[in-house]
Design an enzyme around this catalytic site. Sequence first.
Site, PDB file in Angstrom:
ATOM      1  N   GLY A  13      11.569 -19.891  23.698  1.00 51.96           N
ATOM      2  CA  GLY A  13      10.800 -18.768  23.154  1.00 51.96           C
ATOM      3  C   GLY A  13      11.708 -17.809  22.407  1.00 51.96           C
ATOM      4  O   GLY A  13      11.481 -16.605  22.384  1.00 51.96           O
ATOM      5  N   TYR A 147      -3.543 -15.705  33.501  1.00 54.30           N
ATOM      6  CA  TYR A 147      -2.187 -15.278  33.129  1.00 54.30           C
ATOM      7  C   TYR A 147      -1.460 -14.741  34.353  1.00 54.30           C
ATOM      8  O   TYR A 147      -0.301 -15.125  34.612  1.00 54.30           O
ATOM      9  CB  TYR A 147      -2.235 -14.213  32.022  1.00 54.30           C
ATOM     10  N   PHE A 184       3.292 -10.310  21.835  1.00 50.95           N
ATOM     11  CA  PHE A 184       2.565 -10.830  23.003  1.00 50.95           C
ATOM     12  C   PHE A 184       1.052 -10.555  22.942  1.00 50.95           C
ATOM     13  O   PHE A 184       0.237 -11.462  23.162  1.00 50.95           O
ATOM     14  CB  PHE A 184       3.172 -10.199  24.267  1.00 50.95           C
TER      15      PHE A 184
HETATM   16  P1  NDP Z   1       6.128 -13.356  22.045  1.00 50.57           P
HETATM   17  O1  NDP Z   1       4.762 -13.811  21.671  1.00 50.57           O
HETATM   18  O2  NDP Z   1       6.844 -12.403  21.164  1.00 50.57           O
HETATM   19  O3  NDP Z   1       7.071 -14.610  22.303  1.00 50.57           O
HETATM   20  C1  NDP Z   1       6.640 -15.752  22.984  1.00 50.57           C
HETATM   21  C2  NDP Z   1       7.629 -16.869  22.707  1.00 50.57           C
HETATM   22  O4  NDP Z   1       7.241 -18.029  23.457  1.00 50.57           O
HETATM   23  C3  NDP Z   1       7.676 -17.241  21.244  1.00 50.57           C
HETATM   24  O5  NDP Z   1       9.015 -17.403  20.857  1.00 50.57           O
HETATM   25  C4  NDP Z   1       6.951 -18.589  21.193  1.00 50.57           C
HETATM   26  O6  NDP Z   1       7.522 -19.395  20.185  1.00 50.57           O
HETATM   27  C5  NDP Z   1       7.297 -19.144  22.570  1.00 50.57           C
HETATM   28  N1  NDP Z   1       6.359 -20.172  22.998  1.00 50.57           N
HETATM   29  C6  NDP Z   1       5.039 -20.036  23.269  1.00 50.57           C
HETATM   30  N2  NDP Z   1       4.498 -21.225  23.572  1.00 50.57           N
HETATM   31  C7  NDP Z   1       5.514 -22.138  23.467  1.00 50.57           C
HETATM   32  C8  NDP Z   1       5.594 -23.540  23.646  1.00 50.57           C
HETATM   33  N3  NDP Z   1       4.522 -24.259  24.000  1.00 50.57           N
HETATM   34  N4  NDP Z   1       6.780 -24.155  23.473  1.00 50.57           N
HETATM   35  C9  NDP Z   1       7.866 -23.431  23.123  1.00 50.57           C
HETATM   36  N5  NDP Z   1       7.869 -22.106  22.944  1.00 50.57           N
HETATM   37  C10 NDP Z   1       6.693 -21.469  23.112  1.00 50.57           C
HETATM   38  O7  NDP Z   1       5.962 -12.711  23.509  1.00 50.57           O
HETATM   39  P2  NDP Z   1       7.058 -12.058  24.482  1.00 50.57           P
HETATM   40  O8  NDP Z   1       8.399 -12.082  23.888  1.00 50.57           O
HETATM   41  O9  NDP Z   1       6.512 -10.763  24.906  1.00 50.57           O
HETATM   42  O10 NDP Z   1       6.963 -13.052  25.707  1.00 50.57           O
HETATM   43  C11 NDP Z   1       8.104 -13.736  26.220  1.00 50.57           C
HETATM   44  C12 NDP Z   1       7.932 -13.928  27.727  1.00 50.57           C
HETATM   45  O11 NDP Z   1       7.890 -12.647  28.347  1.00 50.57           O
HETATM   46  C13 NDP Z   1       6.643 -14.637  28.135  1.00 50.57           C
HETATM   47  O12 NDP Z   1       6.934 -15.525  29.193  1.00 50.57           O
HETATM   48  C14 NDP Z   1       5.758 -13.494  28.630  1.00 50.57           C
HETATM   49  O13 NDP Z   1       4.818 -13.926  29.571  1.00 50.57           O
HETATM   50  C15 NDP Z   1       6.811 -12.591  29.243  1.00 50.57           C
HETATM   51  N6  NDP Z   1       6.425 -11.202  29.426  1.00 50.57           N
HETATM   52  C16 NDP Z   1       6.044 -10.413  28.356  1.00 50.57           C
HETATM   53  C17 NDP Z   1       5.724  -9.095  28.557  1.00 50.57           C
HETATM   54  C18 NDP Z   1       5.273  -8.201  27.459  1.00 50.57           C
HETATM   55  O14 NDP Z   1       4.712  -7.103  27.759  1.00 50.57           O
HETATM   56  N7  NDP Z   1       5.478  -8.540  26.193  1.00 50.57           N
HETATM   57  C19 NDP Z   1       5.792  -8.499  29.904  1.00 50.57           C
HETATM   58  C20 NDP Z   1       6.157  -9.402  30.936  1.00 50.57           C
HETATM   59  C21 NDP Z   1       6.502 -10.695  30.695  1.00 50.57           C
HETATM   60  P3  NDP Z   1       6.719 -20.383  19.224  1.00 50.57           P
HETATM   61  O15 NDP Z   1       5.358 -19.809  18.987  1.00 50.57           O
HETATM   62  O16 NDP Z   1       7.593 -20.418  18.001  1.00 50.57           O
HETATM   63  O17 NDP Z   1       6.710 -21.683  19.945  1.00 50.57           O
HETATM   64  C1  8X3 Z   2       2.842  -8.974  30.278  1.00 54.37           C
HETATM   65  C2  8X3 Z   2       2.628  -7.626  30.847  1.00 54.37           C
HETATM   66  O1  8X3 Z   2       0.918  -6.206  32.074  1.00 54.37           O
HETATM   67  O2  8X3 Z   2       0.300  -7.172  29.911  1.00 54.37           O
HETATM   68  O3  8X3 Z   2       3.190  -9.874  31.269  1.00 54.37           O
HETATM   69  O4  8X3 Z   2       0.443  -8.559  31.863  1.00 54.37           O
HETATM   70  S1  8X3 Z   2       0.995  -7.382  31.197  1.00 54.37           S
END
Ligand code: NDP
Ligand code: 8X3
Length: 247
Positions: A13, A147, A184
């Site tokens: 990711g 989720y 996200f």
């Molecule tokens: P983004 O949408 O910015 O990034 C998500 C990343 O995951 C992208 O790089 C995407 O790349 C990759 N991804 C998704 N599906 C696949 C797949 N099937 N294979 C490979 N790569 C994949 O979101 P975030 O950076 O916010 O999220 C990153 C992590 O942090 C996640 O696990 C999320 O649950 C977690 N998180 C996020 C929070 C938030 O508030 N933003 C809070 C808590 C946790 P591509 O599409 O190029 O494959």
């Molecule tokens: C992403 C944060 O609170 O939107 O994991 O689920 S929340």
Amino acid sequence: MSKLQGKLALVTGASSGIGEAIARSLSAEGARVVLAARRGEKLQKLASELPHSEVIELDVRDAQATLTRLAGHAFDIVVPNAGLARGLDPVHKGTPDDWSEMIDTNIKGVLHVLRAVTPGMIERKRGDIVLIGSVAGRQAYPGGNVYCATKAAVRSLYESLRYDLHDTGIRVSTVDPGMVRTPFSDVRFKGDAERAAKVYAGVDYLHAEDIADIVSFIVTRPARVNIGEVVVWSKDQASAMVVARRT
Ligand code: NDP
Ligand code: 8X3
């Protein structure tokens, strides 16, 4: 300072948000970083900025491709960060395809990566695995159902991994962020930018770099130190749902 000189890191990711920030941070500490995700052109652009980095185009839902493409790398640091949310409907209005996408990416995708990288780490008797969970895995919220369940699974997996790997020299950690402004919510709401923006309206939300700092801190501790669980809130959040907004 180059605390991670000579280390090889994998960040899944890495094409966006938190993963991209982690890749930048580990690289700034001197690590060579393998950047994995589906969108190769975004990874290539990032790779052009990070010395000695490598791009692996990968859908982590594909077990065989994950095993094959990650083979032949001696990773010191692994951050299986790839993950997503789809929708915010109650279960009785939910979409099974969305559920599958979340379960296949957030749970099975992490497992595929772990299955690919852990045998080599065990052989080398060292390494760091930093899972990216969420506060959503610790407390459910309305419409969060699947989720939240996937992130609760990541938390449970973290606990199991500590047992599976405690006698191998590998350190296991989980970083569980609250509200981080990244694409996200655009992904969750399938491109509805207005709805996504409302999630963060008036909030002093976390930045992806805040999470990346913590990951870098974890993996640069002395070898005997294993930081286990880090829960990171925006200062405006009392919980996933109770958020102060200054609008
Ligand atoms: P983004 O949408 O910015 O990034 C998500 C990343 O995951 C992208 O790089 C995407 O790349 C990759 N991804 C998704 N599906 C696949 C797949 N099937 N294979 C490979 N790569 C994949 O979101 P975030 O950076 O916010 O999220 C990153 C992590 O942090 C996640 O696990 C999320 O649950 C977690 N998180 C996020 C929070 C938030 O508030 N933003 C809070 C808590 C946790 P591509 O599409 O190029 O494959
Ligand atoms: C992403 C944060 O609170 O939107 O994991 O689920 S929340």
